[in-house]
Design a protein around this motif. Structure first.
Motif, short mmCIF file in Angstrom:
data_model
loop_
_atom_site.label_atom_id
_atom_site.label_comp_id
_atom_site.label_asym_id
_atom_site.label_seq_id
_atom_site.Cartn_x
_atom_site.Cartn_y
_atom_site.Cartn_z
N ALA A 103 49.61 60.19 65.05
CA ALA A 103 50.22 58.89 64.82
C ALA A 103 49.20 57.79 64.56
CB ALA A 103 51.08 58.50 66.03
N HIS A 104 49.69 56.75 63.91
CA HIS A 104 48.96 55.48 63.78
C HIS A 104 50.00 54.38 63.95
CE1 HIS A 104 46.66 52.12 62.29
NE2 HIS A 104 45.61 52.88 62.04
N ALA A 105 49.76 53.47 64.88
CA ALA A 105 50.76 52.46 65.23
C ALA A 105 50.81 51.28 64.27
CB ALA A 105 50.52 51.95 66.65
N GLY A 106 49.81 51.11 63.42
CA GLY A 106 49.84 50.00 62.47
C GLY A 106 49.94 48.66 63.15
N ARG A 107 50.89 47.82 62.72
CA ARG A 107 51.01 46.47 63.26
C ARG A 107 51.51 46.45 64.70
NH1 ARG A 107 56.21 43.84 60.00
NH2 ARG A 107 57.86 45.17 60.92
N LYS A 108 52.04 47.60 65.20
CA LYS A 108 52.54 47.67 66.57
C LYS A 108 51.48 48.23 67.52
CE LYS A 108 56.95 48.69 67.21
NZ LYS A 108 58.24 49.42 67.17
N ALA A 109 50.23 48.23 67.11
CA ALA A 109 49.13 48.69 67.96
C ALA A 109 48.64 47.55 68.86
CB ALA A 109 47.98 49.19 67.08
N SER A 110 47.61 47.88 69.66
CA SER A 110 46.91 46.89 70.49
C SER A 110 47.82 46.24 71.53
CB SER A 110 46.25 45.81 69.62
OG SER A 110 45.41 44.97 70.39
N HIS A 111 48.63 47.04 72.20
CA HIS A 111 49.48 46.53 73.27
C HIS A 111 48.90 46.86 74.64
CE1 HIS A 111 52.60 45.76 70.31
NE2 HIS A 111 53.27 45.13 71.25
N ASP A 112 49.35 46.10 75.62
CA ASP A 112 49.02 46.41 77.01
C ASP A 112 49.85 47.61 77.44
OD1 ASP A 112 47.84 46.16 79.47
OD2 ASP A 112 48.47 44.08 79.80
N GLY A 116 41.92 44.64 73.48
CA GLY A 116 42.66 44.35 72.26
C GLY A 116 41.82 44.54 71.02
N TRP A 117 42.48 44.63 69.85
CA TRP A 117 41.77 44.79 68.59
C TRP A 117 42.66 44.30 67.45
CZ3 TRP A 117 43.38 48.92 71.63
CH2 TRP A 117 44.44 49.68 71.14
N GLN A 118 42.07 44.14 66.28
CA GLN A 118 42.81 43.71 65.09
C GLN A 118 43.67 44.85 64.57
OE1 GLN A 118 43.04 40.64 63.39
NE2 GLN A 118 44.67 41.80 62.38
N THR A 119 44.92 44.54 64.30
CA THR A 119 45.83 45.54 63.76
C THR A 119 45.83 45.53 62.23
OG1 THR A 119 47.70 44.01 63.82
CG2 THR A 119 47.33 45.39 65.78
N GLN A 178 56.89 40.68 65.29
CA GLN A 178 57.64 39.55 65.83
C GLN A 178 56.73 38.34 65.88
OE1 GLN A 178 58.99 40.68 69.74
NE2 GLN A 178 57.00 41.42 70.37
N GLU A 179 57.31 37.17 66.04
CA GLU A 179 56.54 35.94 65.92
C GLU A 179 55.39 35.84 66.92
OE1 GLU A 179 58.96 32.47 66.03
OE2 GLU A 179 60.09 32.98 64.20
N SER A 180 55.57 36.42 68.09
CA SER A 180 54.53 36.32 69.11
C SER A 180 53.37 37.27 68.87
CB SER A 180 55.14 36.60 70.49
OG SER A 180 55.70 37.91 70.54
N ASP A 181 53.50 38.20 67.92
CA ASP A 181 52.44 39.16 67.63
C ASP A 181 51.42 38.58 66.66
OD1 ASP A 181 53.75 40.96 69.20
OD2 ASP A 181 54.42 42.26 67.56
N VAL A 220 49.11 38.55 63.28
CA VAL A 220 49.36 38.95 61.90
C VAL A 220 48.38 40.08 61.57
CG1 VAL A 220 49.33 38.24 59.48
CG2 VAL A 220 50.17 36.66 61.25
N PRO A 221 48.88 41.24 61.15
CA PRO A 221 47.98 42.35 60.85
C PRO A 221 47.25 42.12 59.53
CG PRO A 221 50.22 42.94 60.24
CD PRO A 221 50.30 41.58 60.90
N GLU A 222 46.14 42.81 59.38
CA GLU A 222 45.44 42.80 58.10
C GLU A 222 46.09 43.80 57.16
OE1 GLU A 222 41.36 43.69 58.84
OE2 GLU A 222 40.88 41.68 59.62
N ALA A 223 46.36 43.38 55.93
CA ALA A 223 46.92 44.29 54.94
C ALA A 223 45.85 45.28 54.50
CB ALA A 223 47.44 43.50 53.74
N LEU A 224 46.17 46.55 54.54
CA LEU A 224 45.22 47.59 54.17
C LEU A 224 44.92 47.53 52.67
CD1 LEU A 224 46.79 50.48 56.23
CD2 LEU A 224 44.41 49.75 56.45
N ASP A 225 43.64 47.65 52.32
CA ASP A 225 43.29 47.79 50.91
C ASP A 225 43.24 49.28 50.56
OD1 ASP A 225 40.90 48.74 52.00
OD2 ASP A 225 39.73 46.98 51.43
#
Length: 353
Positions: free
Chosen positions: A101-110, A126-129, A138-141, A143-148
């Motif tokens: 798996a790869h969690a993408g924008r839903k990564a880096s949670h407690d 924590g780390w950049q998603t 969601q608004e509280s998360d 903003v992930p970096e768009a993959l190139d």
């Protein structure tokens, strides 16, 4: 005659029953490494005669973890502890799979029992998603970096390398996690994928990453069975839906996927989902009817008679259960008893039979 306790032959493996332990995150790894908790957690299901067990979502890259407590398989020295688990499960006569798996924008949670918040890169642990597009869940998360393009190819290669390590560790099944709003699902759904390149827009473009991952993983598989978990619908207008899921099932079958594990949701926040017993089964039934894939049903399947009825009605070929096995690790024994079957227990437990 019970279908739930009948065998199912795959190309290289045979499942002794149709009851599968679903992957269940434990958030207890350290730097991606398995430990005694994972051995006992997964081993108890094998001791309880579950014939097929799927290990929790295991990250292909450090930044692909849902939390800092997730298992990983991004480097070779993570193999030995996992091989110990595989060996123990095999000693009990069970098969074991790994969900990559790869969690993408839903990564880096407690860890969920500490908080439900996403951790920022500046936070401890924590780390950049990353994601297909710079859209947060969601608004509280963050903003992930768009993959190139290079980032996408790194993901494909990481799935391939993790699968190669899984083969070395001895897993019988490799399941690609393309459900529940994690990275691959984010590419599949137009609600999270707003790219204008070859990986966004049309159905063909949105499924491209998954197809490339499947093809890459297939190059390293030996005797393993390749499975895929999807969310058959986003439960949201304009999102990924059952029609696209059926088309996807037909496509991945031609690429060597043997089993499709059909769940729903997870990619966007919902106001209302009609959650009830068997609420996800119709999606599995539709995919089973319109493809030739072996199909698994999941979600609020709580009793042996319920599971048996799904199979008898030919709505699915396999039953995946998670929380029920957390409540009772010997659920395979209990369901057999509930159905009045003479099911062999582990010798060490026969005094309780």
């Amino acid at each position: 005659m019970s279908i739930l306790y009948s065998s199912l032959a795959l190309k290289q493996k045979t499942l002794e029953t149709r009851l599968v332990v679903s992957p269940m995150c434990q958030y207890t790894a350290v730097d991606g490494y398995a430990n005694h908790w994972h051995l006992v957690h997964l081993g108890q299901f094998a001791a309880g005669k579950a014939s097929t067990i799927l290990q929790e979502a295991t990250a292909i890259l450090p930044e692909g973890r849902i939390s800092y407590g997730d298992l990983g398989l991004w480097q070779d020295d993570q193999i030995p502890a996992l091989k110990d688990i595989v060996d123990f499960v095999h000693q009990q006569g069970s098969l074991i799979g790994i969900q990559l798996a790869h969690a993408g924008r839903k990564a880096s949670h407690d860890k969920p029992w500490l908080s439900r918040h996403q951790l920022a890169p500046s936070d401890t642990n924590g780390w950049q998603t990353v994601a297909p597009s710079a859209l947060s869940f969601q608004e509280s998360d963050m903003v992930p970096e768009a993959l190139d393009g290079a980032g996408i190819q790194k993901i494909v290669k990481a799935f391939q390398e993790a699968a190669k390590r899984a083969v070395e560790a001895g897993y019988d099944i490799i399941e690609i996690h393309a459900a529940h709003g994690y990275l691959i699902h984010q590419f599949l759904s137009p609600l999270s994928n707003q790219r204008t390149d070859a990986y966004g827009g049309s159905f063909e473009n949105r499924i491209r990453l998954l197809l490339e991952i499947i093809e890459a993983v297939n190059t390293v598989i030996q005797q393993q069975s390749l499975w895929l978990r999807i969310s058959a619908t986003d439960w949201a207008a304009g999102g990924w839906d059952i029609e696209e899921s059926v088309l996807l099932a037909q496509r991945v079958q031609a690429l060597g996927v043997e089993v499709i594990d059909v769940s729903t949701g997870g990619n966007v926040l919902h106001q209302e989902i009609p959650i009830a017993a068997n609420y996800q089964v119709p999606f599995a039934a539709r995919i089973k009817e319109e493809s030739e894939l072996i199909t698994g049903a999941v979600g609020l399947i709580k009793t042996a008679s319920q599971a048996e009825a799904i199979l008898q009605k030919k709505q699915a070929d396999l039953i995946f259960i998670g929380r029920g096995f957390l409540e009772n690790p010997h659920l395979a024994m209990q369901f057999a008893k509930d159905l009045g079957l003479d099911f062999p227990w582990s010798k060490q437990y026969e005094r309780a039979k």
